[in-house]
Design an enzyme around this catalytic site. Sequence first.
Site, PDB file in Angstrom:
ATOM      1  N   THR A 190       0.833  -1.203   0.000  1.00 42.70           N
ATOM      2  CA  THR A 190       0.000   0.000   0.000  1.00 42.70           C
ATOM      3  C   THR A 190       0.865   1.250   0.000  1.00 42.70           C
ATOM      4  O   THR A 190       2.068   1.188   0.282  1.00 42.70           O
ATOM      5  CB  THR A 190      -0.902   0.044   1.247  1.00 42.70           C
ATOM      6  OG1 THR A 190      -0.091   0.145   2.417  1.00 42.70           O
ATOM      7  CG2 THR A 190      -1.778  -1.191   1.331  1.00 42.70           C
ATOM      8  N   ASP A 191       0.247   2.376  -0.311  1.00 43.36           N
ATOM      9  CA  ASP A 191       0.941   3.651  -0.186  1.00 43.36           C
ATOM     10  C   ASP A 191       0.060   4.614   0.620  1.00 43.36           C
ATOM     11  O   ASP A 191      -0.988   4.224   1.116  1.00 43.36           O
ATOM     12  CB  ASP A 191       1.299   4.216  -1.573  1.00 43.36           C
ATOM     13  CG  ASP A 191       0.071   4.576  -2.410  1.00 43.36           C
ATOM     14  OD1 ASP A 191      -1.029   4.814  -1.863  1.00 43.36           O
ATOM     15  OD2 ASP A 191       0.204   4.610  -3.642  1.00 43.36           O
ATOM     16  N   GLN A 192       0.504   5.845   0.761  1.00 41.69           N
ATOM     17  CA  GLN A 192      -0.207   6.756   1.660  1.00 41.69           C
ATOM     18  C   GLN A 192      -1.567   7.180   1.126  1.00 41.69           C
ATOM     19  O   GLN A 192      -2.328   7.818   1.856  1.00 41.69           O
ATOM     20  CB  GLN A 192       0.656   7.971   1.980  1.00 41.69           C
ATOM     21  CG  GLN A 192       0.868   8.905   0.810  1.00 41.69           C
ATOM     22  CD  GLN A 192       1.625  10.155   1.255  1.00 41.69           C
ATOM     23  OE1 GLN A 192       2.527  10.068   2.083  1.00 41.69           O
ATOM     24  NE2 GLN A 192       1.276  11.303   0.718  1.00 41.69           N
ATOM     25  N   MET A 193      -1.890   6.822  -0.109  1.00 46.28           N
ATOM     26  CA  MET A 193      -3.246   7.067  -0.610  1.00 46.28           C
ATOM     27  C   MET A 193      -4.205   6.000  -0.032  1.00 46.28           C
ATOM     28  O   MET A 193      -5.407   6.074  -0.248  1.00 46.28           O
ATOM     29  CB  MET A 193      -3.252   7.041  -2.136  1.00 46.28           C
ATOM     30  CG  MET A 193      -4.120   8.127  -2.770  1.00 46.28           C
ATOM     31  SD  MET A 193      -4.180   7.994  -4.597  1.00 46.28           S
ATOM     32  CE  MET A 193      -2.493   8.402  -5.075  1.00 46.28           C
ATOM     33  N   GLY A 194      -3.633   5.000   0.641  1.00 49.59           N
ATOM     34  CA  GLY A 194      -4.457   3.961   1.266  1.00 49.59           C
ATOM     35  C   GLY A 194      -4.814   2.829   0.323  1.00 49.59           C
ATOM     36  O   GLY A 194      -5.655   1.992   0.627  1.00 49.59           O
TER      37      GLY A 194
END
Lengths: 131, 131, 131, 131
Positions: free
Chosen positions: C15-19
């Site tokens: 995952t990344d910080q965009m969820g």
Amino acid sequence: MAESTTTLRVRYAETDQMGVVYYANYLVWFEVARTDLLRNKGWSYRAMEASGVVLPVIEAQCHYRRPARYDDVMEIRTDARLLSPVRMEFRYEVTVQGVPGVVAFGHTIHAALGRDGRPCRLPAQVARALA
Amino acid sequence: MAESTTTLRVRYAETDQMGVVYYANYLVWFEVARTDLLRNKGWSYRAMEASGVVLPVIEAQCHYRRPARYDDVMEIRTDARLLSPVRMEFRYEVTVQGVPGVVAFGHTIHAALGRDGRPCRLPAQVARALA
Amino acid sequence: MAESTTTLRVRYAETDQMGVVYYANYLVWFEVARTDLLRNKGWSYRAMEASGVVLPVIEAQCHYRRPARYDDVMEIRTDARLLSPVRMEFRYEVTVQGVPGVVAFGHTIHAALGRDGRPCRLPAQVARALA
Amino acid sequence: MAESTTTLRVRYAETDQMGVVYYANYLVWFEVARTDLLRNKGWSYRAMEASGVVLPVIEAQCHYRRPARYDDVMEIRTDARLLSPVRMEFRYEVTVQGVPGVVAFGHTIHAALGRDGRPCRLPAQVARALA
């Protein structure tokens, strides 16, 4: 003891859904930092590996104190020392550039292995650089 | 103490030019393993995080004993225990399925944080699962 | 034409910080999916590579339609076909298990290269499997 | 049309057992390159995301022509243009610094989404930068 500082910017790919850098990526940064340290000492990990000596990690540890975030500019202060003729240690301290306080710190221990996969002495050039 | 075993196959992406699994990827496997352990205890990390409690890693360590290779089927035996009402530890042992000898072992320590980013008690359900 | 389906669970690391799952990780999943397809056809990419033939990607494309999230169980339906005696294509369709609607789809094109780094014919066994 | 050049050094973590950069990592480099382009235009992706507009990738493509290797210094030339008020494209060309010949090239297409997850117009500042 050899020392150097590496600067890198946090990639979006390195974040996770908590909105911070995923914990395994610090070990990738450690790898970048130790390659830089060796290069700064006039020595190339790539060249050493091409010459038949590899430095696999046999132990890695990281303590996480504060989060790092996307687009932060990180500084990694690294030092290296010989533990024995066939073993070396790197230590790392990670901060956000211009921000007080340690984000993370840790170390890795490496064994020198020859083409046959057996322990071998570190190249004299490397040993001298770290003495 | 809770225990579980996770099985996964090494991805090509996880190898490096030494022909073995890159060292940081063991920490990714540890994450897969602890998520599985919690799921096996009837508990979802995803649900907990949605409820406002996160478990960031505050310390990680791994010892590397033998290489793992592309397409190997890995087994990760994991156990978990509470260190305090706000802190827990997972321990991991990695082997190649059907092959004697430990490939790697390590641990992670996690703090429970609430929505405000401050330490909070682990959910009762989790604490019971690990007791 | 050969076909198979791969199932995998989204890792927190992906995952990344965009969820949601970071876009490059779909290409990693494609790699897992094509290895599975070949294995299902009684053929091992690892064995082929050991025999001196590699299949580097010369083109990759992915269309992203909906996000995938941590802990989702993904299904990747894959098919493969020969484009020529030295080139093959895999196509991929990614869904969340049990959820209608395509998450992503794409393809990769691969060239067969021998030990000398030059194009070579795909092993007969592989060509037959894909015919 | 906006343009920029990004320089980065190949990490050991980015290689695979074929001894070259793993194909999915080019998409990570593309992300670094487009963030740099936007920063060079006086604009921060991080600030935009904090303001509630995200730019998820809806299509990515990469053509691979030559391998890149550990410790190579890569140059990524990037340009960007609006495809519509809600959509933009980045194009990338990857070379090894000082070495003739393209290693890889590709593009990504991005949709602008607001806090509600629905398409929204790109911020005027960004649209102007790309005009």
